[in-house]
Design a protein around this motif. Sequence first.
Motif, PDB file in Angstrom:
ATOM      1  N   GLU A  61     -31.596  19.332  14.295  1.00  0.00           N
ATOM      2  CA  GLU A  61     -32.994  19.507  14.826  1.00  0.00           C
ATOM      3  C   GLU A  61     -33.846  18.249  14.641  1.00  0.00           C
ATOM      4  N   ASN A  62     -33.735  17.506  13.435  1.00  0.00           N
ATOM      5  CA  ASN A  62     -34.446  16.455  13.280  1.00  0.00           C
ATOM      6  C   ASN A  62     -33.831  15.350  14.201  1.00  0.00           C
ATOM      7  N   TYR A  63     -32.441  15.056  14.113  1.00  0.00           N
ATOM      8  CA  TYR A  63     -31.818  14.127  15.269  1.00  0.00           C
ATOM      9  C   TYR A  63     -32.307  14.524  16.560  1.00  0.00           C
ATOM     10  N   LYS A  64     -32.427  15.658  17.227  1.00  0.00           N
ATOM     11  CA  LYS A  64     -33.012  15.901  18.671  1.00  0.00           C
ATOM     12  C   LYS A  64     -34.318  15.300  18.811  1.00  0.00           C
ATOM     13  N   ASN A  65     -35.133  15.723  17.588  1.00  0.00           N
ATOM     14  CA  ASN A  65     -36.495  15.351  17.564  1.00  0.00           C
ATOM     15  C   ASN A  65     -36.771  14.124  18.010  1.00  0.00           C
ATOM     16  N   VAL A  66     -35.968  13.261  17.473  1.00  0.00           N
ATOM     17  CA  VAL A  66     -36.130  11.753  17.734  1.00  0.00           C
ATOM     18  C   VAL A  66     -36.205  11.426  18.956  1.00  0.00           C
ATOM     19  N   TYR A  67     -35.878  12.358  19.988  1.00  0.00           N
ATOM     20  CA  TYR A  67     -35.496  12.047  21.415  1.00  0.00           C
ATOM     21  C   TYR A  67     -36.277  13.090  22.299  1.00  0.00           C
ATOM     22  N   ARG A  68     -37.139  13.751  21.303  1.00  0.00           N
ATOM     23  CA  ARG A  68     -38.121  14.986  22.328  1.00  0.00           C
ATOM     24  C   ARG A  68     -39.052  14.407  23.348  1.00  0.00           C
ATOM     25  N   GLU A  69     -39.715  13.130  23.009  1.00  0.00           N
ATOM     26  CA  GLU A  69     -40.780  12.833  24.053  1.00  0.00           C
ATOM     27  C   GLU A  69     -40.142  12.044  25.443  1.00  0.00           C
ATOM     28  N   VAL A 128     -22.196  14.137  25.800  1.00  0.00           N
ATOM     29  CA  VAL A 128     -23.369  13.774  24.834  1.00  0.00           C
ATOM     30  C   VAL A 128     -23.368  12.532  24.630  1.00  0.00           C
ATOM     31  N   SER A 129     -22.453  11.734  24.341  1.00  0.00           N
ATOM     32  CA  SER A 129     -22.395  10.389  24.329  1.00  0.00           C
ATOM     33  C   SER A 129     -23.278   9.664  25.715  1.00  0.00           C
ATOM     34  N   ILE A 130     -22.708   9.979  26.738  1.00  0.00           N
ATOM     35  CA  ILE A 130     -23.399   9.522  28.056  1.00  0.00           C
ATOM     36  C   ILE A 130     -24.864   9.924  27.908  1.00  0.00           C
ATOM     37  N   LEU A 131     -25.296  11.227  27.658  1.00  0.00           N
ATOM     38  CA  LEU A 131     -26.650  11.468  27.458  1.00  0.00           C
ATOM     39  C   LEU A 131     -27.481  10.823  26.320  1.00  0.00           C
ATOM     40  N   LEU A 132     -27.017  10.238  25.539  1.00  0.00           N
ATOM     41  CA  LEU A 132     -27.534   9.600  24.314  1.00  0.00           C
ATOM     42  C   LEU A 132     -27.821   8.319  24.680  1.00  0.00           C
ATOM     43  N   SER A 133     -26.753   7.787  25.461  1.00  0.00           N
ATOM     44  CA  SER A 133     -27.188   6.331  26.077  1.00  0.00           C
ATOM     45  C   SER A 133     -28.249   6.319  27.068  1.00  0.00           C
ATOM     46  N   VAL A 134     -28.161   7.260  27.814  1.00  0.00           N
ATOM     47  CA  VAL A 134     -29.570   7.392  28.802  1.00  0.00           C
ATOM     48  C   VAL A 134     -30.873   7.682  27.971  1.00  0.00           C
ATOM     49  N   LEU A 135     -30.797   8.522  27.142  1.00  0.00           N
ATOM     50  CA  LEU A 135     -32.118   8.709  26.110  1.00  0.00           C
ATOM     51  C   LEU A 135     -32.552   7.643  25.333  1.00  0.00           C
ATOM     52  N   GLU A 136     -31.661   6.779  24.839  1.00  0.00           N
ATOM     53  CA  GLU A 136     -31.835   5.496  24.288  1.00  0.00           C
ATOM     54  C   GLU A 136     -32.585   4.457  25.082  1.00  0.00           C
ATOM     55  N   ARG A 177     -34.400   5.200  27.786  1.00  0.00           N
ATOM     56  CA  ARG A 177     -35.656   5.734  27.830  1.00  0.00           C
ATOM     57  C   ARG A 177     -36.517   5.408  26.743  1.00  0.00           C
ATOM     58  N   ARG A 178     -36.205   5.585  25.388  1.00  0.00           N
ATOM     59  CA  ARG A 178     -36.601   5.230  24.365  1.00  0.00           C
ATOM     60  C   ARG A 178     -37.152   3.845  24.387  1.00  0.00           C
ATOM     61  N   ARG A 179     -36.273   3.042  24.622  1.00  0.00           N
ATOM     62  CA  ARG A 179     -36.298   1.470  24.644  1.00  0.00           C
ATOM     63  C   ARG A 179     -37.753   0.997  25.385  1.00  0.00           C
ATOM     64  N   LEU A 180     -37.842   1.877  26.588  1.00  0.00           N
ATOM     65  CA  LEU A 180     -38.855   1.399  27.472  1.00  0.00           C
ATOM     66  C   LEU A 180     -40.201   2.159  27.181  1.00  0.00           C
ATOM     67  N   LEU A 181     -40.330   2.526  25.931  1.00  0.00           N
ATOM     68  CA  LEU A 181     -41.581   3.226  25.644  1.00  0.00           C
ATOM     69  C   LEU A 181     -42.384   2.310  24.977  1.00  0.00           C
ATOM     70  N   PRO A 182     -43.767   2.181  25.169  1.00  0.00           N
ATOM     71  CA  PRO A 182     -44.426   0.967  24.451  1.00  0.00           C
ATOM     72  C   PRO A 182     -44.365   1.055  23.003  1.00  0.00           C
ATOM     73  N   SER A 183     -44.046   2.405  22.291  1.00  0.00           N
ATOM     74  CA  SER A 183     -43.957   2.508  20.699  1.00  0.00           C
ATOM     75  C   SER A 183     -42.522   2.715  20.532  1.00  0.00           C
ATOM     76  N   ASN A 184     -41.481   2.022  21.095  1.00  0.00           N
ATOM     77  CA  ASN A 184     -40.113   2.191  20.860  1.00  0.00           C
ATOM     78  C   ASN A 184     -39.821   1.711  19.627  1.00  0.00           C
ATOM     79  N   LYS A 185     -38.698   2.446  18.950  1.00  0.00           N
ATOM     80  CA  LYS A 185     -38.407   2.016  17.755  1.00  0.00           C
ATOM     81  C   LYS A 185     -36.686   1.899  17.691  1.00  0.00           C
ATOM     82  N   ASN A 186     -36.078   1.396  16.478  1.00  0.00           N
ATOM     83  CA  ASN A 186     -34.659   1.167  16.445  1.00  0.00           C
ATOM     84  C   ASN A 186     -33.903   2.258  17.186  1.00  0.00           C
TER      85      ASN A 186
END
Length: 317
Positions: free
Chosen positions: A28-36, A288-296, A298-307
């Motif tokens: 759950e902690n890992y999934k929450n990284v991508y929650r937004e 899942v690997s494909i989904l995580l690449s997509v989510l990553e 999206r996170r990269r494009l967020l203004p507050s993106n993290k590693n």
Amino acid sequence: MFPTSTQKTEWTFDNTDALTAKRNEASENYKNVYREVINPGEDERFLSPQDESTMRAIVQEAALKFGDDFQPHLFPSVRYTAFCYFKRFFLKHTVMEYSPKMVMMACYYLATKIDEFYVPIHEFVANLKSGNTETNTSHILKLEPEILKVMDYSLIVYTPYRTIEGIFVEMKQRMALLNFDIESLRPTLIEFITKSLLSDVMLIFSPNYIALAALKYGLDAQDRAVELVNEFLRRMLGVDESQMSEKDNTLVKNIDAQLDQIIAMVEESARPVDADMRKSCMERCTNVSILLSVLEERRRLLPSNKNGANKFDSDED
């Protein structure tokens, strides 16, 4: 030593429910990284707890064979230590975050050093049958500090092997009227401990209990009287059966019940992963690997993106 060790105080749990809770929390902690950045319905594409359990089982099955085939021939305690590290690691992380195959290899490599069976990295990776030398070396060396951090640098692992030697010595001394060569049990006991690596017993029970369960299992496999285990416990308590107090009787019965629980857990986990379940799980991992690449992305494009948090590698064969 074991009762005061970090293996007991930090890495021994009350039951399987406690382990399930830890693993679910990590997931759950890992999934929450991508929650937004998760769209409606996408969270259902993550691995389920059963998928993660199956993935760990697949890797552990392969890791047993890796240990058997490893050159030079490994101490049994090296493999036990490696599996212990692996199980600890995935109490705090998920197989969606780190490749379980590479984590297992890094655990093996770390265990060779901790158990004084050091093998240079180039010789170690020569035992791997997939990937190339440079990539495997890089993955293992990068994962090693991650594993150390998860375990808070508590690296000593107590195994049942030494306890087995002690049991054999004590039985030969205290039970001189045994009508068979107790050494004949040794192969079956070692086989049982090897099978136990596929289960969670090392995270719940002490090495002494696992060794006693192996003894009971070995006696049963040879059609010997499993009551010999209770007789051995009575002799270790230093009392005759006719003189045992109610407290002593309760203690022996409780120990015996726990030995049965260990044997049941080991036999359940030792069943090979079903071929259809294996195929389905591998397909889920790829998705899942494909989904995580997509989510990553999206996170990269967020203004507050993290590693990036995705360290998942779907190639587990």
